[in-house]
Design an enzyme around this catalytic site. Structure first.
Site, mmCIF file in Angstrom:
data_model
loop_
_atom_site.group_PDB
_atom_site.id
_atom_site.type_symbol
_atom_site.label_atom_id
_atom_site.label_comp_id
_atom_site.label_asym_id
_atom_site.label_seq_id
_atom_site.Cartn_x
_atom_site.Cartn_y
_atom_site.Cartn_z
ATOM 1 N NE ARG A 169 -3.761 -2.271 0.123
ATOM 2 C CZ ARG A 169 -3.486 -3.421 -0.519
ATOM 3 N NH1 ARG A 169 -2.415 -3.514 -1.291
ATOM 4 N NH2 ARG A 169 -4.284 -4.456 -0.412
ATOM 5 C CB SER A 221 -8.464 -2.146 4.659
ATOM 6 O OG SER A 221 -8.893 -3.371 4.114
ATOM 7 C CD GLU A 291 -5.368 -0.152 2.972
ATOM 8 O OE1 GLU A 291 -5.021 -1.094 3.724
ATOM 9 O OE2 GLU A 291 -5.942 -0.326 1.884
HETATM 10 C C1 LIG Z 1 -15.811 -1.301 -0.153
HETATM 11 C C2 LIG Z 1 -14.360 -0.988 -0.425
HETATM 12 C C3 LIG Z 1 -13.476 -2.024 -0.652
HETATM 13 C C4 LIG Z 1 -12.125 -1.738 -0.900
HETATM 14 N N1 LIG Z 1 -11.280 -2.774 -1.113
HETATM 15 C C5 LIG Z 1 -9.983 -2.519 -1.393
HETATM 16 C C6 LIG Z 1 -9.069 -3.590 -1.660
HETATM 17 O O1 LIG Z 1 -9.436 -4.763 -1.677
HETATM 18 N N2 LIG Z 1 -7.786 -3.256 -1.913
HETATM 19 C C7 LIG Z 1 -7.334 -1.979 -1.926
HETATM 20 O O2 LIG Z 1 -6.151 -1.743 -2.193
HETATM 21 N N3 LIG Z 1 -8.173 -0.952 -1.679
HETATM 22 C C8 LIG Z 1 -9.481 -1.201 -1.415
HETATM 23 N N4 LIG Z 1 -10.327 -0.157 -1.146
HETATM 24 C C9 LIG Z 1 -9.786 1.206 -1.074
HETATM 25 C C10 LIG Z 1 -9.805 1.976 -2.381
HETATM 26 O O3 LIG Z 1 -10.771 1.493 -3.297
HETATM 27 C C11 LIG Z 1 -8.435 2.003 -3.051
HETATM 28 O O4 LIG Z 1 -7.478 2.549 -2.176
HETATM 29 C C12 LIG Z 1 -8.455 2.828 -4.337
HETATM 30 O O5 LIG Z 1 -7.221 2.681 -5.020
HETATM 31 C C13 LIG Z 1 -8.714 4.307 -4.068
HETATM 32 O O6 LIG Z 1 -9.143 4.896 -5.257
HETATM 33 P P1 LIG Z 1 -9.978 6.257 -5.253
HETATM 34 O O7 LIG Z 1 -10.020 6.737 -6.656
HETATM 35 O O8 LIG Z 1 -11.280 6.069 -4.598
HETATM 36 O O9 LIG Z 1 -9.022 7.164 -4.375
HETATM 37 P P2 LIG Z 1 -9.356 8.366 -3.415
HETATM 38 O O10 LIG Z 1 -9.909 7.833 -2.143
HETATM 39 O O11 LIG Z 1 -10.175 9.374 -4.125
HETATM 40 O O12 LIG Z 1 -7.887 8.930 -3.173
HETATM 41 C C14 LIG Z 1 -6.940 8.160 -2.477
HETATM 42 C C15 LIG Z 1 -5.577 8.859 -2.532
HETATM 43 O O13 LIG Z 1 -5.119 8.891 -3.879
HETATM 44 C C16 LIG Z 1 -4.735 10.207 -4.241
HETATM 45 N N5 LIG Z 1 -5.029 10.369 -5.672
HETATM 46 C C17 LIG Z 1 -6.244 10.362 -6.257
HETATM 47 N N6 LIG Z 1 -6.120 10.474 -7.591
HETATM 48 C C18 LIG Z 1 -4.791 10.559 -7.840
HETATM 49 C C19 LIG Z 1 -4.013 10.700 -9.037
HETATM 50 N N7 LIG Z 1 -4.583 10.740 -10.250
HETATM 51 N N8 LIG Z 1 -2.669 10.788 -8.915
HETATM 52 C C20 LIG Z 1 -2.064 10.725 -7.701
HETATM 53 N N9 LIG Z 1 -2.743 10.596 -6.546
HETATM 54 C C21 LIG Z 1 -4.090 10.505 -6.619
HETATM 55 C C22 LIG Z 1 -5.595 11.100 -3.376
HETATM 56 O O14 LIG Z 1 -5.014 12.387 -3.224
HETATM 57 C C23 LIG Z 1 -5.626 10.320 -2.079
HETATM 58 O O15 LIG Z 1 -4.447 10.589 -1.331
HETATM 59 C C24 LIG Z 1 -11.677 -0.410 -0.916
HETATM 60 C C25 LIG Z 1 -12.585 0.634 -0.692
HETATM 61 C C26 LIG Z 1 -13.918 0.353 -0.457
HETATM 62 C C27 LIG Z 1 -14.878 1.474 -0.234
#
Ligand SMILES: Cc1cc2nc3c(=O)[nH]c(=O)nc-3n(C[C@H](O)[C@H](O)[C@H](O)COP(=O)(O)OP(=O)(O)OC[C@H]3O[C@@H](n4cnc5c(N)ncnc54)[C@H](O)[C@@H]3O)c2cc1C
Length: 306
Positions: A169, A221, A291
């Protein structure tokens, strides 16, 4: 010092945009300024104007891993929404705003193996590279060839897998490349029977539904797993499963998830995070690391716009 309207002349920048609707958890105060853009030139205009005006820039993807505090976010919040998907010669290229489950399904349809795990990551490609997202035994680091990132000076450079310095992560976008925006990424895929890829993708989705809260707002998580153990197991062993604070609850189904059961606030979530962290530290001597990403200000008046 920031001027009163640093984004004058740039179309589509909203003032006081409520961020709760851009968060999968459904909480969070307003962004002082907010913009959603889908191409590199529009992103560069915002990045440069923010830099030149001294306005802090916060990137938001699908808001699935980010707890936005109740007082909102000072400065400019940008969602980079290039959702493009192209595949050729064993490589798929995803725009930074492409949703990982969409990419997993598109790859399955085309008989391309490698990103099945994306079905379990309900976020964008850009954020998934940032956090080296992974699910059920595979992660971004396993398949990323390289990615293009825009620096705060608007320049775009390509970083290969090694330069991203992936770990659990973690990527270089959290330290040496902090402030860079991932605008697209290329992933290695291998041709396979479409039905087999789809079956594996569906299996991951089934495991996810069986083991995690599904169909209810969460942030994924909350804590990283400590070496050799699972954060959920430790929190559950402290008897915290099901604990409620305001409208938030430590999920009954998986103790490393906090769910929004009834109009939770970010403050409710942070209180549960604090209690889980402190109890696990007290009972097991383990310092759980968050996380989820926390952004913004706790107080309602923090942005000066509430
Ligand atoms: C129900 C559920 C299940 C999940 N299961 C998993 C799992 O199994 N494994 C896992 O790894 N994660 C999981 N996640 C967490 C999440 O989906 C991941 O971390 C995902 O990669 C975040 O994407 P996001 O676009 O929603 O990011 P956001 O929450 O919008 O942003 C997360 C971070 O990324 C940064 N960011 C956003 N866009 C960019 C960009 N273009 N360039 C650089 N930085 C950027 C933001 O500034 C922030 O710091 C889960 C979440 C939920 C709600």
């Amino acid at each position: 010092m920031p001027v009163s309207d640093p984004f004058g002349g740039i179309a589509g920048v909203l003032a006081a945009e409520p961020l709760a609707k851009h968060s999968q958890f459904g909480v969070g105060g307003p962004a002082q300024w907010f913009a959603q853009v889908a191409d590199e030139a529009a992103l560069r205009a915002l990045v440069l104007r923010a830099r030149d005006s001294g306005v802090p820039l916060t990137m938001l993807g699908a808001g699935s891993n980010t707890l936005i505090l109740d007082g909102g976010v000072r400065g400019l919040v940008v969602r980079y929404d290039d959702r493009s998907f192209t595949a050729s010669d064993g490589v798929v290229m995803l725009g930074g705003g492409c949703m990982m489950p969409r990419a997993a399904l598109d790859c399955a349809r085309r008989g391309l193996a490698g990103v099945e795990f994306g079905i379990g990551v309900p976020g964008t490609c850009g954020a998934s590279v940032y956090g080296n997202a992974g699910a059920f035994g595979a992660e971004i680091a396993d398949v990323l060839v390289d990615c293009d990132a825009m620096a705060p000076d608007g320049e775009v450079q390509t970083l290969d897998n090694a330069a991203c310095r992936f770990a659990y992560r973690f990527s270089a976008f959290k330290n040496s490349f902090a402030g860079n925006v991932v605008i697209r990424a290329r992933f290695r895929v291998t041709p396979d029977d479409a039905a087999s890829v789809r079956r594996r993708t569906d299996d991951i989705q089934r495991q996810r539904k069986a083991s995690q809260p599904y169909g209810i707002r969460s942030l994924g998580s909350v804590f990283k797993n400590p070496p050799g153990d699972a954060a959920g197991r430790l929190i559950e062993a402290c008897g915290l499963k099901g604990m409620r604070w305001g409208g938030a609850q430590i999920a009954e189904k998986h103790a490393n998830f906090i769910v929004n059961v009834e109009r939770a606030t970010a403050a409710d979530v942070l209180e549960l995070v604090r209690r889980a962290h402190d109890k696990v530290a007290e009972r097991f001597g383990v310092d759980l690391e968050r996380e989820i990403v926390v952004v913004g200000e706790p107080a309602l008046s923090a942005t000066g716009i509430a």
